[in-house]
Design an enzyme around this catalytic site. Structure first.
Site, mmCIF file in Angstrom:
data_model
loop_
_atom_site.group_PDB
_atom_site.id
_atom_site.type_symbol
_atom_site.label_atom_id
_atom_site.label_comp_id
_atom_site.label_asym_id
_atom_site.label_seq_id
_atom_site.Cartn_x
_atom_site.Cartn_y
_atom_site.Cartn_z
ATOM 1 N N ASN A 91 0.826 -1.052 -0.214
ATOM 2 C CA ASN A 91 0.043 -0.020 0.049
ATOM 3 C C ASN A 91 1.045 1.209 -0.073
ATOM 4 O OD1 ASN A 91 -1.700 2.011 0.685
ATOM 5 N ND2 ASN A 91 -2.375 1.289 2.520
ATOM 6 N N LYS B 163 0.246 4.312 -0.126
ATOM 7 C CA LYS B 163 -0.583 5.443 0.075
ATOM 8 C C LYS B 163 -0.483 6.596 -0.486
ATOM 9 C CE LYS B 163 -0.122 3.207 4.810
ATOM 10 N NZ LYS B 163 -0.057 3.267 6.234
ATOM 11 N N HIS C 124 -9.438 1.251 5.552
ATOM 12 C CA HIS C 124 -8.210 1.574 5.997
ATOM 13 C C HIS C 124 -8.386 2.422 7.596
ATOM 14 C CE1 HIS C 124 -4.040 2.404 6.575
ATOM 15 N NE2 HIS C 124 -3.820 1.497 6.042
ATOM 16 N N GLU D 152 -6.651 4.801 8.274
ATOM 17 C CA GLU D 152 -6.412 6.183 7.904
ATOM 18 C C GLU D 152 -7.606 6.970 7.355
ATOM 19 O OE1 GLU D 152 -2.855 5.475 5.576
ATOM 20 O OE2 GLU D 152 -1.751 4.778 7.489
ATOM 21 N N GLU E 175 -4.854 -4.331 11.068
ATOM 22 C CA GLU E 175 -3.842 -3.635 11.327
ATOM 23 C C GLU E 175 -4.051 -2.907 12.491
ATOM 24 O OE1 GLU E 175 -1.946 -2.200 7.023
ATOM 25 O OE2 GLU E 175 -3.593 -1.217 7.497
ATOM 26 N N GLY F 124 2.941 2.631 10.703
ATOM 27 C CA GLY F 124 4.021 3.618 10.597
ATOM 28 C C GLY F 124 4.903 3.852 11.728
ATOM 29 N N SER G 95 4.014 -1.678 10.337
ATOM 30 C CA SER G 95 5.468 -1.705 10.470
ATOM 31 C C SER G 95 6.133 -3.108 10.210
ATOM 32 C CB SER G 95 5.767 -1.488 11.973
ATOM 33 O OG SER G 95 5.419 -0.163 12.311
HETATM 34 P P1 13P Z 1 3.322 0.586 7.712
HETATM 35 O O1 13P Z 1 3.939 -0.584 7.062
HETATM 36 O O2 13P Z 1 3.963 1.684 7.213
HETATM 37 O O3 13P Z 1 3.145 0.666 8.830
HETATM 38 O O4 13P Z 1 1.890 0.706 6.998
HETATM 39 C C1 13P Z 1 0.906 -0.283 7.253
HETATM 40 C C2 13P Z 1 -0.396 0.131 6.623
HETATM 41 O O5 13P Z 1 -1.315 0.683 7.010
HETATM 42 C C3 13P Z 1 -0.709 -0.468 5.176
HETATM 43 O O6 13P Z 1 -1.906 -0.440 4.706
#
Ligand code: 13P
Length: 254
Positions: free
Chosen positions: A9, A11, A94, A96, A164, A170, A210
């Site tokens: 992903n 983002k 997601h 976010e 997640e 992150g 992560s």
């Molecule tokens: P990270 O791998 O950067 O922690 O992000 C995970 C994520 O949200 C994937 O959708």
């Protein structure tokens, strides 16, 4: 039969030319790594370009979001029909989106329905906040998110769920492999309760938060974890390739 799956992903990262560079850097090796499904989810504006670059390879394409209406006066939104024309997968719910764009469980449910209607494979994300985790409410939150998102939907072959935990996204602070395995087992049990034994056996459930080349093997050794949804590390070709290769070595088809 559950084939392991690694999803990148990206983002809100990469311009179209950076996306091109990243795909060119990893395409060949990624294509050649077998027994793992590999999906990349670049930003909307790079979907067409990436689609051309991976044509004829074993790499699959996904979008990061969609709107739930087929077409109309929704300035700036992307419809399921537009995506179905370009890619096979779409990330839905997601954290976010939930956190920064106020997406509720009801919206996630509408998006699930919209994706299914046009035969896009949804990658449904669930996960608890840090305080919820600390209060021991992970099971309650994840169950609630799952049930709201899937409300009224028949089981669909090919459903992918990603666990997640928000505190692991992150932050460089991944869940432990055992923690992730336990929650994923719980998600599988929910699928059993909502649908049936076959659905629970078939659904692929990934861990995200992560994930890096340094911790992939640990996650893939766990019996319930079918792969990973990778953010930051999917933006570096060498990291992403290593994650995919380690998954192929560790996690055989179940
Ligand atoms: P990270 O791998 O950067 O922690 O992000 C995970 C994520 O949200 C994937 O959708």
């Amino acid at each position: 039969m559950r084939v392991p799956m690694i999803i990148g992903n990206w983002k809100m990262n990469t311009t179209v030319s950076e996306a091109t560079e990243l795909v060119n850097e990893m395409r060949q090796e990624l294509d050649q790594t077998g027994s793992v499904d590999k999906v990349i989810c670049p930003p909307f504006i790079s979907l067409t370009t990436v689609r051309e670059l991976i044509k004829g390879s074993s790499i699959k394409l996904g979008a990061q979001n969609l709107y739930f209406t087929e077409k109309g006066a929704y300035t700036g939104e992307i419809s399921p029909l537009m995506l179905a024309d370009l890619c096979q997968f779409v990330i839905i719910g997601h954290s976010e989106r939930r956190q920064y764009f106020n997406e509720t469980g009801e919206v996630t449910n509408k998006k699930m329905r919209a994706a299914l209607k046009v035969k896009l494979n949804p990658i449904l994300c669930v996960g608890e906040k840090l305080e919820e985790n600390e209060e021991g409410r992970t099971e309650e939150i994840v169950t609630e998110q799952l049930r709201t998102s899937l409300a009224g939907l028949d089981y669909l072959t090919g459903l992918i769920i990603a666990y997640e935990p928000i505190w692991a996204i992150g932050t460089g602070k991944a869940a432990t492999a055992e923690q992730a395995d336990e929650t994923i087992g719980l998600i599988r049990h929910n699928i059993f309760e909502l649908y049936n034994e076959r659905a629970a056996r078939d659904v692929r459930i990934l861990y995200g938060g992560s994930v890096t080349a340094a911790n992939t093997t640990e996650f893939m050794r766990q019996p319930e974890i079918d792969g990973a949804l990778v953010g930051g590390a999917s933006l570096r070709a060498s990291q992403f390739l290593s994650i995919v290769k380690q998954t192929a070595e560790t996690r055989r088809v179940r």
